[in-house]
Structure formats: C-alpha cells, structure tokens
Design an enzyme around this catalytic site. Structure first.
Site, PDB file in Angstrom:
ATOM      1  CG  HIS A 260      -2.055  -1.002   1.072  1.00 15.71           C
ATOM      2  ND1 HIS A 260      -2.857  -1.352   2.138  1.00 15.71           N
ATOM      3  CD2 HIS A 260      -2.482  -1.757   0.026  1.00 15.71           C
ATOM      4  CE1 HIS A 260      -3.740  -2.247   1.730  1.00 15.71           C
ATOM      5  NE2 HIS A 260      -3.523  -2.527   0.455  1.00 15.71           N
TER       6      HIS A 260
ATOM      7  CB  CYS B 216      10.112  16.637  -8.281  1.00 16.64           C
ATOM      8  SG  CYS B 216      10.881  15.075  -8.766  1.00 16.64           S
TER       9      CYS B 216
END
Ligand code: APR
Length: 235
Positions: A109, A136
C-alpha cells in the site's frame, strides 16, 4: 530439515498498534475519525490536495515518534534465523518493519516516507512535510508531488511478485489485519488453494478467520514472538 521452505507473512495495522500507531477499523481507529473518501482516494487529492497532504504529514510525523515493537523484531529474527525463505508483505505504510531489521519486505500500500512525482514519475525519499509547493528533487518541478501511498481505487504495488510468492508458499501467516480490504484479504484463500498451512495471529477473529487452519488471539507483542519461537525451534 525445516518444516516450511517458503513462509509468507501478511501484516496489517494491528502489528503497529502497540508501537502507538492507530489502526483503521478498531474503536477510535483512523476511519472512525476521518472520512476515507476525503483523504484516501485520487479524487480526494484532486479536490483538496492540501487536506490530503496534511493528513499524511500528520501520520508521517507520528511514525517518527514511535519505535518497532517485539512483534516487528520477532519477524526480523525469523527472517534471519529460518533456513527457508521468509517474505513480509505489509499493508502498513509505516517504516517499523525495516527499522526492526526485516529486509525481504513489500509495502503493497506504499510508504509514508516516500513522495512520487506525477511529472517525472520518480519516487523520492520524503521524511518531512509534503506540500503542494514541494519541489521534486529529480526534475525540479513543483506542484506535482503526491504521497507514495496506494489510495482506494488504485492498484496495490508488487501484486505480481506477491502472487508468485503465494503460489510457492507452504506457510501463510496473517498478523494484525481485519481481513476486510482486498486484494490482501484474499491472500489466505490463494495460499490455501496452493496447499499452504494458514495461520492467523490477531487480537480477535478477523473477517476471514474461518479460512485459517490455525489461529492464536492476543496482542501481537505477545503472540507473534511466541509463534516465531516455535517456528525457529522446529528448524
Ligand atoms: N495485536 C494484534 N492485533 C491487533 C492489535 C494488537 N495489539 N490491535 C488491533 N489488532 C487487530 C484488530 O483486531 C484488527 O483486526 O488489527 C486489525 C486492524 O484492522 P484494520 O484497522 O482494518 O487495519 P488493516 O487490516 O491493516 O487495514 C487494511 O485498509 O484502510 C486501508 O490501506 C489501509 O492498509 C489499510 C487496509
């Protein structure tokens, strides 16, 4: 000669409960306090990214304050001592298994400590708050980082490898999960179909309890080290 050549272990939020992290469906659990439709779906993130970032920032900060418990360490000990393969598939997004020493570990997950860039696709380690304005580190673009978490309606990670391991396992152990979210909740049936012994270690019977051939109920920090000790003694 060990009894079990390939052990597959599925863990859920219950294994981290005694470390101090909330579970989802117990009394006072996360989905009792928050509506998952506002926080754990791609639509929720598109609708209100700040709210979703805040939810995961709070949980990422919480994990920093807690430690692995005896159940996490017992699984790492089993991986180290057992003569066959031991693979942990966790539904948890905390980093407690790896901090306890588990190496053969799949986060199906996703992970709180990672952020994925929707521009370049790179998955970056991310230990602090993730914001809409975060940049990023790989492509230097801002505004397109998301938690590297699998939301409801998205495909879990490592499914192919998980299916391969389930088809080859001779012992499947489920720890601290309510067995209410698929595909993880279906792993016990798959393992059983391939002839594995199936064991449930949980605080109370899960939704899939009648699919397990062996069950021990109690706190993970008590029943997991106990069960691991019997497995290591059988080696
Ligand atoms: N020891 C052992 N088991 C425990 C303990 C404990 N100390 N405390 C709670 N449990 C058990 C509960 O009885 C319950 O069966 O852990 C289970 C936790 O169930 P959930 O809260 O549903 O958590 P989980 O099964 O991991 O949820 C699966 O649902 O919301 C999604 O992505 C999320 O990964 C999560 C998935």
């Amino acid at each position: 000669m060990t009894l079990y050549k390939n052990i597959v272990i599925l863990t859920g939020a219950g294994i981290s409960a005694e470390s101090g992290l909330d579970t989802f469906r117990d009394k006072g659990g996360i989905w009792e306090k928050y509506d998952l439709m506002d926080l754990a779906t791609p639509e929720a993130f598109a609708r209100n990214p700040e709210l979703v970032h805040e939810f995961y920032n709070i949980r990422r900060a919480e994990v920093k304050k807690v430690d692995p418990n005896a159940a996490h360490y017992a699984l790492a000990r089993l991986e180290e001592k057992h003569q066959g393969n031991v693979a942990v598939i966790t539904q948890n997004v905390d980093s407690l298994h790896e901090r306890a020493g588990s190496r053969n570990l799949m986060h199906m997950h996703g992970e709180l400590n990672k952020a994925r860039c929707m521009t370049c696709g790179h998955v970056n380690i991310w230990l602090d708050d993730l914001l809409r304005t975060s940049i990023c580190p790989s492509c230097n673009k801002s505004g397109n980082l998301r938690p590297h978490i699998v939301w409801f309606g998205e495909i879990p990670f490592h499914i192919e490898e998980i299916n391969d391991r389930l088809s080859a396992c001779d012992l499947f152990i489920s720890i601290g999960t309510s067995g209410s979210v698929y595909p993880a909740a279906g792993f016990v049936q798959a393992a059983q179909n391939f002839g594995a012994e199936t064991v449930e270690l949980n605080l109370e019977p899960s939704d899939g309890t009648n699919l397990f051939s062996i069950a021990h109920y109690g706190k993970a920090t008590e029943i997991v080290p106990e069960y691991v000790a019997t497995l290591i003694r059988q080696d």
